[in-house]
Design a protein around this motif. Structure first.
Motif, PDB file in Angstrom:
ATOM      1  N   LEU A  69      65.660   3.521  79.060  1.00  0.00           N
ATOM      2  CA  LEU A  69      64.812   2.353  78.826  1.00  0.00           C
ATOM      3  C   LEU A  69      65.509   1.069  79.276  1.00  0.00           C
ATOM      4  CD1 LEU A  69      62.153   1.313  77.639  1.00  0.00           C
ATOM      5  CD2 LEU A  69      63.311   1.127  75.417  1.00  0.00           C
ATOM      6  N   VAL A  70      66.819   0.961  78.977  1.00  0.00           N
ATOM      7  CA  VAL A  70      67.577  -0.219  79.410  1.00  0.00           C
ATOM      8  C   VAL A  70      67.646  -0.281  80.934  1.00  0.00           C
ATOM      9  CG1 VAL A  70      69.821  -1.366  79.336  1.00  0.00           C
ATOM     10  CG2 VAL A  70      68.936  -0.228  77.288  1.00  0.00           C
TER      11      VAL A  70
ATOM     12  N   LEU B 281      58.686  -2.990  75.377  1.00  0.00           N
ATOM     13  CA  LEU B 281      59.111  -2.006  74.373  1.00  0.00           C
ATOM     14  C   LEU B 281      60.561  -2.233  73.971  1.00  0.00           C
ATOM     15  CD1 LEU B 281      58.436   0.529  72.752  1.00  0.00           C
ATOM     16  CD2 LEU B 281      59.116   1.904  74.734  1.00  0.00           C
ATOM     17  N   LEU B 282      61.420  -2.505  74.969  1.00  0.00           N
ATOM     18  CA  LEU B 282      62.834  -2.768  74.669  1.00  0.00           C
ATOM     19  C   LEU B 282      62.977  -4.018  73.804  1.00  0.00           C
ATOM     20  CD1 LEU B 282      65.804  -1.905  75.382  1.00  0.00           C
ATOM     21  CD2 LEU B 282      65.699  -3.611  77.206  1.00  0.00           C
ATOM     22  N   ALA B 283      62.257  -5.089  74.165  1.00  0.00           N
ATOM     23  CA  ALA B 283      62.375  -6.350  73.423  1.00  0.00           C
ATOM     24  C   ALA B 283      61.808  -6.239  72.016  1.00  0.00           C
ATOM     25  CB  ALA B 283      61.668  -7.465  74.189  1.00  0.00           C
ATOM     26  N   ALA B 284      60.777  -5.400  71.845  1.00  0.00           N
ATOM     27  CA  ALA B 284      60.121  -5.300  70.538  1.00  0.00           C
ATOM     28  C   ALA B 284      60.868  -4.397  69.570  1.00  0.00           C
ATOM     29  CB  ALA B 284      58.689  -4.785  70.722  1.00  0.00           C
ATOM     30  N   ARG B 285      61.552  -3.377  70.078  1.00  0.00           N
ATOM     31  CA  ARG B 285      62.119  -2.359  69.207  1.00  0.00           C
ATOM     32  C   ARG B 285      63.636  -2.446  69.021  1.00  0.00           C
ATOM     33  NH1 ARG B 285      57.767  -1.502  66.975  1.00  0.00           N
ATOM     34  NH2 ARG B 285      56.473   0.356  67.340  1.00  0.00           N
ATOM     35  N   TYR B 286      64.348  -3.189  69.872  1.00  0.00           N
ATOM     36  CA  TYR B 286      65.813  -3.176  69.801  1.00  0.00           C
ATOM     37  C   TYR B 286      66.363  -4.597  69.855  1.00  0.00           C
ATOM     38  CZ  TYR B 286      65.087   1.753  70.819  1.00  0.00           C
ATOM     39  OH  TYR B 286      64.662   3.044  70.757  1.00  0.00           O
ATOM     40  N   ARG B 287      67.576  -4.729  69.375  1.00  0.00           N
ATOM     41  CA  ARG B 287      68.309  -5.983  69.431  1.00  0.00           C
ATOM     42  C   ARG B 287      69.695  -5.729  69.993  1.00  0.00           C
ATOM     43  NH1 ARG B 287      64.052  -7.438  69.062  1.00  0.00           N
ATOM     44  NH2 ARG B 287      63.030  -8.761  67.530  1.00  0.00           N
ATOM     45  N   GLY B 288      70.316  -6.756  70.558  1.00  0.00           N
ATOM     46  CA  GLY B 288      71.656  -6.611  71.111  1.00  0.00           C
ATOM     47  C   GLY B 288      71.821  -7.508  72.321  1.00  0.00           C
TER      48      GLY B 288
ATOM     49  N   ALA C  73      72.541  -6.894  75.532  1.00  0.00           N
ATOM     50  CA  ALA C  73      71.843  -6.472  76.752  1.00  0.00           C
ATOM     51  C   ALA C  73      70.340  -6.724  76.639  1.00  0.00           C
ATOM     52  CB  ALA C  73      72.102  -4.983  77.006  1.00  0.00           C
ATOM     53  N   VAL C  74      69.800  -6.457  75.472  1.00  0.00           N
ATOM     54  CA  VAL C  74      68.367  -6.688  75.267  1.00  0.00           C
ATOM     55  C   VAL C  74      68.043  -8.172  75.387  1.00  0.00           C
ATOM     56  CG1 VAL C  74      66.460  -6.481  73.635  1.00  0.00           C
ATOM     57  CG2 VAL C  74      68.146  -4.647  73.811  1.00  0.00           C
ATOM     58  N   SER C  75      68.907  -9.017  74.795  1.00  0.00           N
ATOM     59  CA  SER C  75      68.660 -10.461  74.854  1.00  0.00           C
ATOM     60  C   SER C  75      68.698 -10.968  76.284  1.00  0.00           C
ATOM     61  CB  SER C  75      69.711 -11.201  74.018  1.00  0.00           C
ATOM     62  OG  SER C  75      69.618 -10.822  72.670  1.00  0.00           O
ATOM     63  N   VAL C  76      69.684 -10.472  77.068  1.00  0.00           N
ATOM     64  CA  VAL C  76      69.791 -10.918  78.459  1.00  0.00           C
ATOM     65  C   VAL C  76      68.558 -10.508  79.256  1.00  0.00           C
ATOM     66  CG1 VAL C  76      71.061 -10.571  80.611  1.00  0.00           C
ATOM     67  CG2 VAL C  76      72.301 -10.962  78.478  1.00  0.00           C
ATOM     68  N   ILE C  77      68.149  -9.259  79.103  1.00  0.00           N
ATOM     69  CA  ILE C  77      66.977  -8.775  79.851  1.00  0.00           C
ATOM     70  C   ILE C  77      65.717  -9.536  79.435  1.00  0.00           C
ATOM     71  CG2 ILE C  77      65.436  -6.788  80.129  1.00  0.00           C
ATOM     72  CD1 ILE C  77      67.925  -5.009  80.010  1.00  0.00           C
ATOM     73  N   GLU C  78      65.538  -9.727  78.137  1.00  0.00           N
ATOM     74  CA  GLU C  78      64.336 -10.414  77.657  1.00  0.00           C
ATOM     75  C   GLU C  78      64.290 -11.854  78.154  1.00  0.00           C
ATOM     76  OE1 GLU C  78      64.255 -11.082  73.531  1.00  0.00           O
ATOM     77  OE2 GLU C  78      62.178 -11.782  73.495  1.00  0.00           O
ATOM     78  N   ARG C  79      65.408 -12.587  77.979  1.00  0.00           N
ATOM     79  CA  ARG C  79      65.414 -13.999  78.389  1.00  0.00           C
ATOM     80  C   ARG C  79      65.283 -14.135  79.900  1.00  0.00           C
ATOM     81  NH1 ARG C  79      66.818 -17.351  74.244  1.00  0.00           N
ATOM     82  NH2 ARG C  79      67.653 -16.328  72.388  1.00  0.00           N
ATOM     83  N   THR C  80      65.911 -13.219  80.643  1.00  0.00           N
ATOM     84  CA  THR C  80      65.806 -13.285  82.096  1.00  0.00           C
ATOM     85  C   THR C  80      64.376 -13.026  82.544  1.00  0.00           C
ATOM     86  OG1 THR C  80      68.072 -12.487  82.268  1.00  0.00           O
ATOM     87  CG2 THR C  80      66.743 -12.400  84.250  1.00  0.00           C
ATOM     88  N   THR C  81      63.723 -12.090  81.887  1.00  0.00           N
ATOM     89  CA  THR C  81      62.322 -11.812  82.238  1.00  0.00           C
ATOM     90  C   THR C  81      61.445 -13.027  81.995  1.00  0.00           C
ATOM     91  OG1 THR C  81      62.619  -9.499  81.648  1.00  0.00           O
ATOM     92  CG2 THR C  81      60.374 -10.302  81.787  1.00  0.00           C
TER      93      THR C  81
END
Length: 515
Positions: free
Chosen positions: A13-14, A335-342, A344-352
């Protein structure tokens, strides 16, 4: 909402979300390289010129005036349809969302053709306000409809007046949604190309387009595009800060009760109807009436129906393709942004969400450079154009799907996994059906945005292919309003369908009460 805090997200997923994010950033990275192609001395020389500073001032002035006007207008209308006894409030909530279906360049060319004296700053400001206020109105309606009235009742029991409760409690609790809507307006105005070009107001996008079309100074176009992107990123950071403060004002996950309605009285109803009438007349009735008049004249002067049908087919085809591809790419990220924290997730979410700041003209110029040098076989092809739409509108789908997934209990998915389902099968069997409305809303948003998009379509559309937007632009640039009218009418008609659906969903988000 339950998230997997402390649990590592699955690497497939990541990886999928990370690759999708990188794809959306490629045009910007390539544009940055093009901007410094002639050296940093050239970049600095362009940035310190007086004409660049004047351009910044003109663009920011327009952003400030339109954002303030949309904030006041959108909030006032949202209060009217959610917290007062205005008759027909549910129907008004749908009608007041419809000006969003009128592309800014369509509204601009209608107004300037009837009132040529409007050209310039105030013409651009008026047109952008009447087509952009729904960006504040829709989230404000949803937020006000969901608010639990307990705090307002406490404030009234302490002797506060109705106005004090409205401004001190109700709107304060909804300010995150209002602020987010205002920032959407600011981003839209900063990135708008069609309205400012039609109104002959020299903002960033029009000058960038001129520098690109002139052909003799493409590096200046790239540098100005990066400056525009810089200001857009500042707005995105402000939006993130506003969203973070909002969480402090949530009062829990309980079921909201209907809030008591404000009684307007006879005079108040008259003022409310007059306000709603003026807004709808300026944003919907006048443009549609003028278009119908022009279309009737065009019919008498003969319309090239084959050409119009081909443009309509191309617009719908590209919009459907963009909605489908964007939806497929948005699911892993959401799905990654809604279900997980961390981290890598923050970087991907903010970059998107950073791509939400990309104006169409920036993506268009970047796409031209990228297609001409790296992706030559795809240059001015349908896949290249759809890729540009995905880059521009992916955040719209991610936001809708993420909210829908967050509202779906993660425990149900965990139970499905414990019963032997794989994670993907559990998602499609349990979460996807629950989040279907959010996915549909995301797809509708992308479809609507693609139908109206102009600058990327103008620069990247396949040779020989014409959409409603490019056909309209072609005729309006030579002031052939009669031949442009059918394109504008078809564009507004087909963009109105997803807009009405979105307005209906927004009104139902918290069930507008009183009916």
């Amino acid at each position: 909402m339950r998230t997997a805090v402390g649990r590592r997200p699955p690497w497939p997923l990541v990886t999928a979300a990370g690759l999708i994010t990188l794809i959306t950033l490629v045009p910007v990275l390539y544009l940055g390289e093009r901007a410094v192609d002639r050296g940093w001395a050239f970049v600095i020389d362009e940035l310190v010129q007086a004409r660049t500073a004047a351009l910044v001032g003109r663009s920011l002035a327009l952003v400030g005036v339109v954002t303030a006007a949309c904030g006041l207008l959108g909030t006032a209308l949202a209060v009217l349809v959610t917290r007062t006894d205005l008759p027909g409030r549910r129907h008004w909530s749908v009608l007041l969302a419809l000006p969003l279906a009128v592309p800014s360049y369509v509204a601009a060319y209608i107004w300037i053709s009837e009132f040529p004296g409007l050209a310039g700053f105030w013409g651009a400001a008026i047109v952008l306000t009447i087509v952009s206020y729904p960006y504040v109105f829709l989230p404000a309606v949803a937020a006000l409809s969901r608010l639990d009235p307990a705090q307002e009742e406490v404030a009234r029991s302490l002797g506060r007046s109705g106005a004090a409760v409205l401004f001190g409690v109700t709107l304060r609790r909804a300010r995150a949604a209002i602020a987010a809507g205002c920032l959407l307006v600011a981003l839209y105005v900063l990135s708008d190309f069609g309205a400012v070009a039609t109104m002959r107001y020299e903002a960033f996008t029009w000058v960038i387009y001129g520098a690109y079309r002139a052909g003799f100074n493409p590096s200046r176009a790239a540098i100005l595009a990066m400056v525009l992107l810089f200001f857009a990123v500042l707005l995105i950071i402000a939006e993130a800060l506003a969203r973070g403060r909002a969480s402090a004002y949530r009062v829990g996950a309980g079921v909201a009760r209907p809030a008591p309605l404000i009684r307007l009285g006879r005079a108040g109803r008259g003022v409310a109807f007059a306000t709603v009438g003026v807004v709808l007349a300026a944003g919907l009735l006048f443009p549609l009436g003028t278009l119908l008049l022009w279309v009737s004249r065009s019919v008498r002067a003969s319309i090239d129906l084959a050409e119009l049908a081909a443009a309509l087919s191309a617009s719908i085809g590209y919009s459907l393709a963009a909605a489908a591809v964007t939806l497929a790419m948005a699911v892993p990220v959401a799905l990654l942004a809604a279900r997980y924290r961390g981290p890598a997730v923050s970087v991907i979410e903010r970059t998107t969400f950073l791509t939400h700041a990309l104006p169409g003209i920036v993506v268009a110029v970047a796409g031209v450079y990228l297609g001409a040098r790296v992706l030559r076989p795809l240059y001015q092809s349908s896949p290249m154009l759809v890729l540009a739409y995905v880059v521009l509108f992916l955040p719209l789908a991610v936001g809708s799907i993420r909210a829908a997934v967050e509202s779906s209990p993660a425990r149900l998915e965990e139970v499905a996994v414990s019963l032997g389902r794989s994670s993907p099968r559990a998602f499609f069997a349990v979460t996807a059906p629950l989040a279907a409305s959010g996915m549909a809303a995301g797809a509708a948003l992308v479809f609507l945005a693609t139908m109206k998009e102009l600058p990327a379509t103008l620069l990247l559309h396949p040779t020989g292919t014409q959409t409603l937007a490019t056909g309209l632009w072609q005729y309006t640039t030579v002031s052939d309003y009669g031949r442009a009218a059918p394109y504008a009418a078809a564009l507004v008609l087909f963009a109105a369908v997803p807009t009405a659906i979105l307005g209906r969903w927004s009104g139902r988000a918290g069930e507008i009460r009183g009916h």
